[in-house]
Design a protein around this motif. Structure first.
Motif, PDB file in Angstrom:
ATOM      1  N   ASP A  25       0.856  -1.186   0.000  1.00 46.85           N
ATOM      2  CA  ASP A  25       0.000   0.000   0.000  1.00 46.85           C
ATOM      3  C   ASP A  25       0.896   1.242   0.000  1.00 46.85           C
ATOM      4  OD1 ASP A  25      -1.526   2.241   0.875  1.00 46.85           O
ATOM      5  OD2 ASP A  25      -2.960   0.931   1.877  1.00 46.85           O
ATOM      6  N   PRO A  26       0.853   2.092  -1.024  1.00 45.65           N
ATOM      7  CA  PRO A  26       1.758   3.242  -1.079  1.00 45.65           C
ATOM      8  C   PRO A  26       1.547   4.248   0.058  1.00 45.65           C
ATOM      9  CG  PRO A  26       0.785   2.832  -3.229  1.00 45.65           C
ATOM     10  CD  PRO A  26       0.039   1.992  -2.242  1.00 45.65           C
ATOM     11  N   TYR A  27       0.336   4.293   0.588  1.00 49.46           N
ATOM     12  CA  TYR A  27       0.077   5.247   1.667  1.00 49.46           C
ATOM     13  C   TYR A  27       0.595   4.733   3.006  1.00 49.46           C
ATOM     14  CZ  TYR A  27      -2.297   8.118   5.106  1.00 49.46           C
ATOM     15  OH  TYR A  27      -2.566   8.949   6.187  1.00 49.46           O
ATOM     16  N   SER A  28       0.223   3.522   3.379  1.00 52.26           N
ATOM     17  CA  SER A  28       0.610   2.997   4.690  1.00 52.26           C
ATOM     18  C   SER A  28       1.994   2.367   4.691  1.00 52.26           C
ATOM     19  CB  SER A  28      -0.412   1.965   5.159  1.00 52.26           C
ATOM     20  OG  SER A  28      -0.340   0.796   4.369  1.00 52.26           O
ATOM     21  N   GLY A  29       2.439   1.941   3.514  1.00 51.64           N
ATOM     22  CA  GLY A  29       3.699   1.222   3.441  1.00 51.64           C
ATOM     23  C   GLY A  29       3.593  -0.235   3.837  1.00 51.64           C
ATOM     24  N   ALA A  30       2.372  -0.705   4.104  1.00 48.63           N
ATOM     25  CA  ALA A  30       2.172  -2.080   4.572  1.00 48.63           C
ATOM     26  C   ALA A  30       1.975  -3.034   3.398  1.00 48.63           C
ATOM     27  CB  ALA A  30       0.951  -2.145   5.489  1.00 48.63           C
ATOM     28  N   VAL A  31       2.549  -4.220   3.520  1.00 48.37           N
ATOM     29  CA  VAL A  31       2.293  -5.273   2.546  1.00 48.37           C
ATOM     30  C   VAL A  31       0.908  -5.834   2.818  1.00 48.37           C
ATOM     31  CG1 VAL A  31       2.991  -7.546   1.721  1.00 48.37           C
ATOM     32  CG2 VAL A  31       4.734  -5.846   2.311  1.00 48.37           C
ATOM     33  N   TRP A  32       0.037  -5.816   1.811  1.00 41.60           N
ATOM     34  CA  TRP A  32      -1.354  -6.239   2.028  1.00 41.60           C
ATOM     35  C   TRP A  32      -1.752  -7.466   1.202  1.00 41.60           C
ATOM     36  CZ3 TRP A  32      -5.270  -6.169  -1.727  1.00 41.60           C
ATOM     37  CH2 TRP A  32      -4.926  -5.565  -2.946  1.00 41.60           C
ATOM     38  N   ALA A  33      -0.941  -7.804   0.192  1.00 43.03           N
ATOM     39  CA  ALA A  33      -1.271  -8.947  -0.660  1.00 43.03           C
ATOM     40  C   ALA A  33       0.001  -9.453  -1.331  1.00 43.03           C
ATOM     41  CB  ALA A  33      -2.303  -8.547  -1.712  1.00 43.03           C
ATOM     42  N   THR A 321      -8.858  14.654   0.726  1.00 41.96           N
ATOM     43  CA  THR A 321      -7.499  14.651   0.180  1.00 41.96           C
ATOM     44  C   THR A 321      -7.519  15.079  -1.281  1.00 41.96           C
ATOM     45  OG1 THR A 321      -6.746  12.928   1.698  1.00 41.96           O
ATOM     46  CG2 THR A 321      -5.511  13.197  -0.343  1.00 41.96           C
ATOM     47  N   ASN A 322      -6.582  15.940  -1.659  1.00 47.46           N
ATOM     48  CA  ASN A 322      -6.437  16.376  -3.055  1.00 47.46           C
ATOM     49  C   ASN A 322      -5.359  15.600  -3.798  1.00 47.46           C
ATOM     50  OD1 ASN A 322      -6.675  19.540  -1.553  1.00 47.46           O
ATOM     51  ND2 ASN A 322      -8.335  18.634  -2.723  1.00 47.46           N
ATOM     52  N   VAL A 323      -4.268  15.264  -3.095  1.00 43.65           N
ATOM     53  CA  VAL A 323      -3.137  14.597  -3.724  1.00 43.65           C
ATOM     54  C   VAL A 323      -2.660  13.463  -2.816  1.00 43.65           C
ATOM     55  CG1 VAL A 323      -0.751  14.838  -4.514  1.00 43.65           C
ATOM     56  CG2 VAL A 323      -2.408  16.657  -4.991  1.00 43.65           C
ATOM     57  N   GLY A 324      -2.528  12.290  -3.392  1.00 43.25           N
ATOM     58  CA  GLY A 324      -2.078  11.136  -2.633  1.00 43.25           C
ATOM     59  C   GLY A 324      -0.582  10.917  -2.765  1.00 43.25           C
ATOM     60  N   PRO A 325      -0.121   9.746  -2.376  1.00 47.54           N
ATOM     61  CA  PRO A 325       1.318   9.461  -2.387  1.00 47.54           C
ATOM     62  C   PRO A 325       1.831   9.151  -3.790  1.00 47.54           C
ATOM     63  CG  PRO A 325       0.123   7.522  -1.680  1.00 47.54           C
ATOM     64  CD  PRO A 325      -0.904   8.611  -1.822  1.00 47.54           C
ATOM     65  N   ILE A 326       3.148   9.202  -3.929  1.00 49.14           N
ATOM     66  CA  ILE A 326       3.792   8.639  -5.110  1.00 49.14           C
ATOM     67  C   ILE A 326       3.652   7.118  -5.003  1.00 49.14           C
ATOM     68  CG2 ILE A 326       5.916   8.456  -6.425  1.00 49.14           C
ATOM     69  CD1 ILE A 326       4.719  11.283  -6.356  1.00 49.14           C
ATOM     70  N   SER A 327       3.324   6.466  -6.122  1.00 50.75           N
ATOM     71  CA  SER A 327       2.847   5.084  -6.050  1.00 50.75           C
ATOM     72  C   SER A 327       3.909   4.059  -5.684  1.00 50.75           C
ATOM     73  CB  SER A 327       2.212   4.684  -7.384  1.00 50.75           C
ATOM     74  OG  SER A 327       1.011   5.392  -7.568  1.00 50.75           O
ATOM     75  N   THR A 328       5.151   4.255  -6.123  1.00 48.52           N
ATOM     76  CA  THR A 328       6.164   3.225  -5.895  1.00 48.52           C
ATOM     77  C   THR A 328       7.436   3.870  -5.343  1.00 48.52           C
ATOM     78  OG1 THR A 328       7.295   3.328  -8.036  1.00 48.52           O
ATOM     79  CG2 THR A 328       5.252   2.048  -7.938  1.00 48.52           C
ATOM     80  N   PRO A 359       1.880  14.216  10.114  1.00 47.21           N
ATOM     81  CA  PRO A 359       1.203  13.103  10.790  1.00 47.21           C
ATOM     82  C   PRO A 359       0.163  12.397   9.926  1.00 47.21           C
ATOM     83  CG  PRO A 359       0.410  15.225  11.603  1.00 47.21           C
ATOM     84  CD  PRO A 359       1.591  15.519  10.739  1.00 47.21           C
ATOM     85  N   ASP A 360      -0.328  13.057   8.869  1.00 39.73           N
ATOM     86  CA  ASP A 360      -1.372  12.463   8.035  1.00 39.73           C
ATOM     87  C   ASP A 360      -0.822  11.848   6.750  1.00 39.73           C
ATOM     88  OD1 ASP A 360      -3.341  13.334   9.851  1.00 39.73           O
ATOM     89  OD2 ASP A 360      -3.460  15.293   8.881  1.00 39.73           O
ATOM     90  N   LEU A 361       0.486  11.703   6.677  1.00 37.09           N
ATOM     91  CA  LEU A 361       1.090  11.263   5.423  1.00 37.09           C
ATOM     92  C   LEU A 361       1.606   9.832   5.461  1.00 37.09           C
ATOM     93  CD1 LEU A 361       2.898  14.506   4.225  1.00 37.09           C
ATOM     94  CD2 LEU A 361       0.546  13.757   3.897  1.00 37.09           C
ATOM     95  N   GLY A 362       1.028   9.025   6.317  1.00 37.99           N
ATOM     96  CA  GLY A 362       1.301   7.598   6.309  1.00 37.99           C
ATOM     97  C   GLY A 362       2.784   7.279   6.344  1.00 37.99           C
ATOM     98  N   ALA A 363       3.223   6.469   5.383  1.00 37.73           N
ATOM     99  CA  ALA A 363       4.620   6.047   5.335  1.00 37.73           C
ATOM    100  C   ALA A 363       5.535   7.126   4.781  1.00 37.73           C
ATOM    101  CB  ALA A 363       4.742   4.781   4.492  1.00 37.73           C
ATOM    102  N   GLY A 364       4.970   8.248   4.337  1.00 35.68           N
ATOM    103  CA  GLY A 364       5.797   9.379   3.927  1.00 35.68           C
ATOM    104  C   GLY A 364       6.238   9.400   2.488  1.00 35.68           C
TER     105      GLY A 364
END
Length: 493
Positions: A25-33, A321-328, A359-364
Motif C-alpha cells: 500500500d503506497p500510503y501505509s507502506g504495509a504489505v497487504w497482498a 485529500t487532493n493529492v495522494g502518495p507517489i505510487s512506488t 502526521p497524516d502522510l502515512g509512510a511518507g
C-alpha cells in the motif's frame, strides 16, 4: 494477507516457479497482498490458451453479436462491483478514491461501448476493372494480443486494450505491472463470472523481464499493446520488429499547457492545477510544462501558488485529500532526483521542492506540489518525463514562440491551450505536434475519442472506433464469375 493467483485458460494457478511478489500500500507502506511471480513458462501457457481459444475453442465459433453479449455482461459486473474494485485499486497504487470511482464508471461504459461495436465490423464490396470478378473484403481478428499495462491506472489500461481486442474477436494475455496487479486479477474474476470461454482473457503476473519479455518474443503473439515509459516502449518495438509483430505503444509525455494573454486566468489556473497535481502528476498526459505569455505570467503564477499552497496531501481514501502518495518507491526517488537536477541546471523553486512530511502522510511517500521558474526549454526538467507533481514555468512573447517551445521536445502526446480566440485555438490545434489538443480544458479523456501520441509518445491509438481497427486485419477476396476456361492461362485477366 490476500494471496492471489494468475488466471490462465479459465483456471486460477500459481506461477510455475512457485515464487511470489509482495503488494505494498503506497500510503501505509504495509504489505497487504501477494501475487505470483510468473515465468516464461507461464507466459507460454497463457499464449497457447489464447491461440486455442481463437482457433478451436468456443470463442472462435461465437458470432460477433455473441461476443458483444458477453462483453456487456462484463460491463454489468464491473458496475455491480465498482466500489470493491475502487477500494482495491486505491490500496494497490495510492490513487485518490474519488478519482478511481469515476474512472471505474468509465471502465464499465467502455466495455459497453466496444460490446456495441462488436457486430458493427464490416467489410466492403469493391467494383474492379475486371469484368468477370466479384471482389470484397472482410475484417479479421489480428491474432493473440499481449497487453502490457502500467501501474498508475491498471484497470483502465487493461480495459482499453482488452475490450476492443475482444470485440474484434482476438484473445488476450494481460501482463499488469508488478506494482499494481490486483484490479486486473479482479477483472479476470468478473470475466470468468460473465461466462467468457476459457483462454479468451488471461492474466499473467510477474516482472517485466520475465513475463513481459517472454510475451513480446513469443511466436504466437500477433500484437503487443503497451502502456509505459518511452524507454521500455522502444525496447519492445525493437524486439517486436524481429518477428514483424504489430505494436501499439502509449508512452510518455512532456506536455505543454499554453496560456495566452486573452485567457480566462481563473479557468486556466484550475486547468493547470489539474493537469500537473492531479494524481500527484503520475499521468502520461501530465501538463508538466506551463508556457505562459509574458503579459500574464506574474498574475497566473500568483494564482497558481495560492491554489497549490492549499492542496491537501494525505490518505487517498479520505474524500478531503487532493493529492495522494507517489505510487512506488523507485518513482518517489526519481521525482526527488529530478528536483536536484532542476536546481543544478538553474531552475528556481517558488513552491514546494522537497519531500512532504506530517502526521497524516502515512509512510511518507509524498512530494510537495512544486512550481519551478527560470526554466529554459533545453533543461532536462523541461525535456524529460518526471511523472510527479513538478510544474516547470516557461515564458513566451508571442504565438509563434509558444508553438516553437511546445514542439521542441522529443514527445508529442497532448497539449492544453487556454485562449478565448477561436481562430487561435484552431491554428494551434493544427500547429502543435501532438495526438490530442485540449482547448480551455485539460485531462478531458473519453473512451469514445481516439488517444495516442506522436514522436516518442508512441504509436497507434486507443479509445474510439479507431482502437478496434488496431486489432483487425483486412482480408481481400476475389471470386471469378466467368464460367468458361481462360483464353490463355499464362496471361492475367
Amino acid at each position: 494477507m490476500q494471496q492471489d493467483q494468475m488466471y490462465i485458460d479459465g483456471q486460477w494457478i500459481d506461477a510455475a516457479g512457485r515464487q511470489r511478489l509482495d503488494c505494498t500500500d503506497p500510503y501505509s507502506g504495509a504489505v497487504w497482498a501477494s501475487i505470483p511471480a510468473g515465468t516464461a513458462a507461464d507466459a507460454d501457457r497463457a499464449v497457447d490458451a489464447a491461440r486455442r481459444a481463437m482457433t478451436t475453442g468456443r470463442w472462435a465459433a461465437l458470432s460477433a453479436s455473441g461476443r458483444g453479449r458477453l462483453l456487456r455482461a462484463v460491463a454489468d459486473l464491473i458496475t455491480e462491483n465498482a466500489d470493491r474494485l475502487a477500494g482495491i485499486e486505491v490500496r494497490d497504487n495510492g490513487k485518490l478514491l474519488a478519482e478511481v470511482q469515476g474512472q471505474i464508471t468509465s471502465v464499465a461504459e467502455c466495455w459497453h461501448y466496444y460490446a456495441g461495436l462488436a457486430d458493427k465490423i464490416q467489410g466492403a464490396t469493391i467494383p474492379t476493372e475486371k469484368a468477370h470478378a466479384f471482389a470484397f473484403t472482410t475484417r479479421e481478428p489480428i491474432g493473440v494480443v499481449a497487453a502490457l499495462t502500467a501501474w498508475n491506472s491498471p484497470l483502465w489500461f487493461a480495459t482499453v486494450k482488452a475490450a476492443p481486442a475482444m470485440a474484434a474477436g482476438c484473445a488476450v494475455v494481460v501482463k499488469p505491472s508488478e506494482f499494481a496487479s490486483a484490479t486486473t486479477l479482479e477483472l479476470a474474476r468478473l470475466v470468468e463470472q460473465a461466462g467468457l470461454p476459457e483462454g479468451v482473457f488471461n492474466v499473467v503476473t510477474g516482472l517485466g523481464g520475465d513475463v513481459g519479455s517472454a510475451l513480446v518474443d513469443h511466436p504466437d503473439v500477433a500484437k503487443i499493446a503497451f502502456t509505459g515509459s518511452d524507454a521500455t516502449g522502444i525496447r519492445i518495438y525493437q524486439s517486436a520488429a524481429k518477428s514483424l509483430k504489430r505494436v501499439a505503444l502509449e508512452l510518455g509525455g512532456k506536455s505543454p499547457t499554453i496560456v495566452f494573454e486573452d485567457a480566462d486566468l481563473d479557468l486556466a489556473a484550475a486547468g493547470v492545477m489539474s493537469g500537473i497535481f492531479g494524481a500527484a502528476g503520475q499521468m502520461c498526459a501530465a501538463g508538466s510544462r506551463l508556457l505562459v505569455h509574458a503579459a500574464v505570467k506574474d498574475k497566473l503564477l500568483s494564482k497558481l501558488i495560492e491554489l497549490a499552497s492549499d492542496i491537501r496531501l494525505g490518505d487517498p481514501r479520505d474524500p478531503h485529500t487532493n493529492v495522494g502518495p507517489i505510487s512506488t518507491p523507485p518513482q518517489y526517488q526519481k521525482v526527488l532526483d529530478y528536483l536536484d537536477i532542476a536546481r543544478a541546471d538553474g531552475a528556481r523553486c517558488v513552491l514546494g521542492g522537497k519531500p512532504a512530511d506530517g502526521p497524516d502522510l502515512g509512510a511518507g511517500q509524498f512530494v510537495e506540489p512544486t512550481i519551478l521558474v527560470d526554466v529554459r526549454n533545453d533543461m532536462r526538467i523541461a525535456q524529460e518525463e518526471v511523472f510527479g507533481p513538478i510544474l516547470s514555468v516557461i515564458e513566451f512573447e508571442d504565438e509563434s514562440e509558444a508553438v516553437k517551445l511546445a514542439n521542441e521536445i522529443p514527445y508529442g502526446l497532448v497539449a492544453g491551450v487556454w485562449t478565448t480566440s477561436i481562430p487561435r485555438a484552431l491554428r494551434l490545434s493544427k500547429a502543435l505536434h501532438v495526438g490530442t489538443v485540449w482547448v480551455n480544458t485539460y485531462r478531458s479523456y473519453s473512451y469514445m475519442v481516439p488517444f495516442g501520441g506522436t514522436k516518442r509518445s508512441g504509436l497507434g491509438r486507443e479509445h474510439g472506433i479507431e482502437a478496434i481497427d488496431e486489432y483487425l486485419e483486412t482480408r481481400s477476396v476475389v471470386i471469378s464469375t466467368d464460367d468458361g476456361p481462360p483464353v490463355n492461362p499464362f496471361i492475367m485477366r
